[in-house]
Design a protein around this motif. Structure first.
Motif, PDB file in Angstrom:
ATOM      1  N   PRO A  64       0.829  -1.210   0.000  1.00  0.00           N
ATOM      2  CA  PRO A  64       0.000   0.000   0.000  1.00  0.00           C
ATOM      3  C   PRO A  64       0.862   1.258   0.000  1.00  0.00           C
ATOM      4  CG  PRO A  64       0.139  -0.882   2.209  1.00  0.00           C
ATOM      5  CD  PRO A  64       0.851  -1.870   1.315  1.00  0.00           C
ATOM      6  N   LEU A  65       0.376   2.276  -0.668  1.00  0.00           N
ATOM      7  CA  LEU A  65       0.972   3.611  -0.575  1.00  0.00           C
ATOM      8  C   LEU A  65      -0.121   4.569  -0.132  1.00  0.00           C
ATOM      9  CD1 LEU A  65       3.385   5.560  -1.034  1.00  0.00           C
ATOM     10  CD2 LEU A  65       2.427   5.979  -3.322  1.00  0.00           C
ATOM     11  N   GLU A  66       0.052   5.143   1.045  1.00  0.00           N
ATOM     12  CA  GLU A  66      -0.879   6.156   1.519  1.00  0.00           C
ATOM     13  C   GLU A  66      -0.393   7.518   1.056  1.00  0.00           C
ATOM     14  OE1 GLU A  66      -2.757   8.135   5.600  1.00  0.00           O
ATOM     15  OE2 GLU A  66      -1.345   6.454   5.740  1.00  0.00           O
ATOM     16  N   ILE A  67      -1.275   8.257   0.400  1.00  0.00           N
ATOM     17  CA  ILE A  67      -0.958   9.608  -0.057  1.00  0.00           C
ATOM     18  C   ILE A  67      -1.639  10.596   0.880  1.00  0.00           C
ATOM     19  CG2 ILE A  67      -1.127  11.266  -1.956  1.00  0.00           C
ATOM     20  CD1 ILE A  67      -1.294   8.850  -3.859  1.00  0.00           C
ATOM     21  N   ARG A  68      -0.857  11.486   1.444  1.00  0.00           N
ATOM     22  CA  ARG A  68      -1.380  12.521   2.328  1.00  0.00           C
ATOM     23  C   ARG A  68      -1.177  13.887   1.697  1.00  0.00           C
ATOM     24  NH1 ARG A  68       1.158  10.508   8.171  1.00  0.00           N
ATOM     25  NH2 ARG A  68       0.095   8.459   8.235  1.00  0.00           N
ATOM     26  N   LEU A  69      -2.146  14.769   1.898  1.00  0.00           N
ATOM     27  CA  LEU A  69      -2.023  16.159   1.486  1.00  0.00           C
ATOM     28  C   LEU A  69      -1.922  17.016   2.722  1.00  0.00           C
ATOM     29  CD1 LEU A  69      -4.539  16.699  -1.475  1.00  0.00           C
ATOM     30  CD2 LEU A  69      -2.088  16.255  -1.562  1.00  0.00           C
ATOM     31  N   ASP A  70      -0.775  17.684   2.873  1.00  0.00           N
ATOM     32  CA  ASP A  70      -0.558  18.565   4.021  1.00  0.00           C
ATOM     33  C   ASP A  70      -0.883  17.853   5.331  1.00  0.00           C
ATOM     34  OD1 ASP A  70       0.156  20.675   2.283  1.00  0.00           O
ATOM     35  OD2 ASP A  70      -1.962  21.147   1.964  1.00  0.00           O
ATOM     36  N   GLY A  71      -0.459  16.597   5.428  1.00  0.00           N
ATOM     37  CA  GLY A  71      -0.621  15.824   6.656  1.00  0.00           C
ATOM     38  C   GLY A  71      -1.932  15.088   6.782  1.00  0.00           C
ATOM     39  N   GLN A  72      -2.883  15.325   5.882  1.00  0.00           N
ATOM     40  CA  GLN A  72      -4.193  14.679   5.950  1.00  0.00           C
ATOM     41  C   GLN A  72      -4.271  13.549   4.928  1.00  0.00           C
ATOM     42  OE1 GLN A  72      -6.573  15.568   8.332  1.00  0.00           O
ATOM     43  NE2 GLN A  72      -4.847  16.820   9.055  1.00  0.00           N
ATOM     44  N   SER A  73      -4.736  12.387   5.371  1.00  0.00           N
ATOM     45  CA  SER A  73      -4.811  11.231   4.481  1.00  0.00           C
ATOM     46  C   SER A  73      -5.789  11.495   3.346  1.00  0.00           C
ATOM     47  CB  SER A  73      -5.253   9.995   5.266  1.00  0.00           C
ATOM     48  OG  SER A  73      -5.283   8.858   4.418  1.00  0.00           O
ATOM     49  N   LEU A  74      -5.344  11.244   2.114  1.00  0.00           N
ATOM     50  CA  LEU A  74      -6.177  11.450   0.934  1.00  0.00           C
ATOM     51  C   LEU A  74      -6.682  10.134   0.379  1.00  0.00           C
ATOM     52  CD1 LEU A  74      -7.235  13.439  -1.268  1.00  0.00           C
ATOM     53  CD2 LEU A  74      -5.122  12.952  -2.521  1.00  0.00           C
ATOM     54  N   THR A  75      -5.772   9.170   0.178  1.00  0.00           N
ATOM     55  CA  THR A  75      -6.160   7.891  -0.395  1.00  0.00           C
ATOM     56  C   THR A  75      -5.053   6.881  -0.147  1.00  0.00           C
ATOM     57  OG1 THR A  75      -6.992   6.796  -2.414  1.00  0.00           O
ATOM     58  CG2 THR A  75      -5.139   8.312  -2.670  1.00  0.00           C
ATOM     59  N   VAL A  76      -5.394   5.626  -0.337  1.00  0.00           N
ATOM     60  CA  VAL A  76      -4.419   4.538  -0.287  1.00  0.00           C
ATOM     61  C   VAL A  76      -4.557   3.745  -1.579  1.00  0.00           C
ATOM     62  CG1 VAL A  76      -3.671   2.432   0.871  1.00  0.00           C
ATOM     63  CG2 VAL A  76      -4.485   4.376   2.230  1.00  0.00           C
ATOM     64  N   THR A  77      -3.432   3.528  -2.246  1.00  0.00           N
ATOM     65  CA  THR A  77      -3.437   2.728  -3.463  1.00  0.00           C
ATOM     66  C   THR A  77      -2.479   1.561  -3.298  1.00  0.00           C
ATOM     67  OG1 THR A  77      -3.161   2.765  -5.878  1.00  0.00           O
ATOM     68  CG2 THR A  77      -1.619   4.104  -4.596  1.00  0.00           C
ATOM     69  N   MET A  78      -2.847   0.418  -3.829  1.00  0.00           N
ATOM     70  CA  MET A  78      -1.956  -0.731  -3.826  1.00  0.00           C
ATOM     71  C   MET A  78      -1.074  -0.632  -5.052  1.00  0.00           C
ATOM     72  SD  MET A  78      -2.820  -2.108  -1.050  1.00  0.00           S
ATOM     73  CE  MET A  78      -1.768  -3.555  -1.145  1.00  0.00           C
ATOM     74  N   ARG A  79       0.248  -0.616  -4.830  1.00  0.00           N
ATOM     75  CA  ARG A  79       1.158  -0.407  -5.945  1.00  0.00           C
ATOM     76  C   ARG A  79       2.423  -1.231  -5.768  1.00  0.00           C
ATOM     77  NH1 ARG A  79       4.133   0.928  -1.546  1.00  0.00           N
ATOM     78  NH2 ARG A  79       5.650   2.595  -1.835  1.00  0.00           N
ATOM     79  N   THR A  80       3.205  -1.317  -6.844  1.00  0.00           N
ATOM     80  CA  THR A  80       4.545  -1.870  -6.777  1.00  0.00           C
ATOM     81  C   THR A  80       5.498  -0.729  -6.431  1.00  0.00           C
ATOM     82  OG1 THR A  80       4.033  -3.539  -8.444  1.00  0.00           O
ATOM     83  CG2 THR A  80       6.365  -3.061  -8.047  1.00  0.00           C
ATOM     84  N   PRO A  81       6.278  -0.830  -5.361  1.00  0.00           N
ATOM     85  CA  PRO A  81       7.181   0.255  -4.978  1.00  0.00           C
ATOM     86  C   PRO A  81       8.117   0.645  -6.123  1.00  0.00           C
ATOM     87  CG  PRO A  81       7.043  -1.364  -3.227  1.00  0.00           C
ATOM     88  CD  PRO A  81       6.345  -1.959  -4.416  1.00  0.00           C
TER      89      PRO A  81
END
Length: 270
Positions: free
Chosen positions: A30-47
């Motif tokens: 999983p990669l969690e993407i945060r905007l300015d410290g706030q969680s936006l989304t989580v996507t399953m990806r290959t690092p």
């Protein structure tokens, strides 16, 4: 092993009997993407190419328009059971706050949106409309692009389990190729590359994907202003509708010397 691949034990059944050996697999994390410290989304990806992925994702979701809209993108602290940083959380600082939160990110065939609603949403959000004139590609050059893309898929060679996306010039020169367990992530990674290289709007580029052309992939091409999307496999009906609505040339079953042109045939010359 790198973070891109991992080894797991297998039992292989053959006519000669059982063979026990480790197999090389594509990593999915999983990669969690945060905007300015706030969680936006989580996507399953290959690092790998995570910074490109985030730039491409935020472009696709109409949160940013240029690379300069991002001040920084930094991995947050986070460790696994061995105390090693997981590198699975990226915090993005925007130059200005996002005016609105984007649409729901977990989009499936059962998301409840009808075709017209989806098309209207993309039309309203597009920053870089695709011009009617401009890019043209010779059919022979287009037909050669999937082979070039395949030759760049080093991790697929090792695992057989990754999608790929590539950006090409009209004469067939490959500019960027990215692989990922998710086809949408592979596209976001090359779009992020283009954004960071100041190649967006990408009115002079061709996007080639290794699998099918879904609505989501067509939407990402439209958001980046890419005039031609080619896929090795079939497009969906809604992808074709979006392409026709957005002046996107959509080509499917791009294999060998044959192809099906669904929209925008004026861009492919013979």
């Amino acid at each position: 092993m790198s973070r891109v691949t991992a080894r797991r034990p297998t039992v292989r059944i053959t006519q000669a009997g059982e063979i026990r050996r480790p197999d090389t697999l594509a990593v999915e994390e999983p990669l969690e993407i945060r905007l300015d410290g706030q969680s936006l989304t989580v996507t399953m990806r290959t690092p790998g190419s995570d910074i490109d992925l985030v730039h491409g994702f935020l472009l696709s979701e109409n949160i940013i328009a240029t690379a300069e809209d991002i001040v920084s993108a930094r991995y947050c602290a986070g460790t696994d059971e061995n105390g090693q940083n997981t590198y699975n959380v990226l915090d993005v600082q925007l130059r200005t706050a996002a005016p609105v939160r984007p649409r729901a990110f977990l989009t499936t065939g059962a998301c409840g949106l009808c075709g017209k609603t989806a098309l209207d949403e993309v039309r309203a959000r597009t920053r870089y409309p695709i011009p009617a004139a401009g890019l043209t590609v010779e059919a022979a050059a287009l037909a050669a692009m999937p082979g070039t893309l395949r030759a760049e898929q080093a991790v697929f060679d090792a695992t057989g389990g990754l999608h790929a996306a590539g950006l090409f010039t009209a004469d067939g020169a490959v500019l960027a190729v990215r692989e990922d367990i998710g086809r949408h992530n592979a596209v976001d990674k090359v779009l992020g590359w283009a954004l960071r290289e100041n190649r967006v709007p990408a009115h002079d580029l061709v996007l080639i994907v290794s699998g099918r052309a879904s609505f989501e992939l067509a939407q990402k091409a439209v958001q980046a202003g890419i005039p031609l999307l080619g896929a090795v496999s079939a497009p969906s009906s809604l992808a074709v509708d979006l392409a026709a609505d957005s002046n996107l040339s959509l080509v499917g079953f791009l294999r060998g010397e044959t192809m099906n042109i669904y929209t925008g045939a004026h861009r492919i010359t013979r």
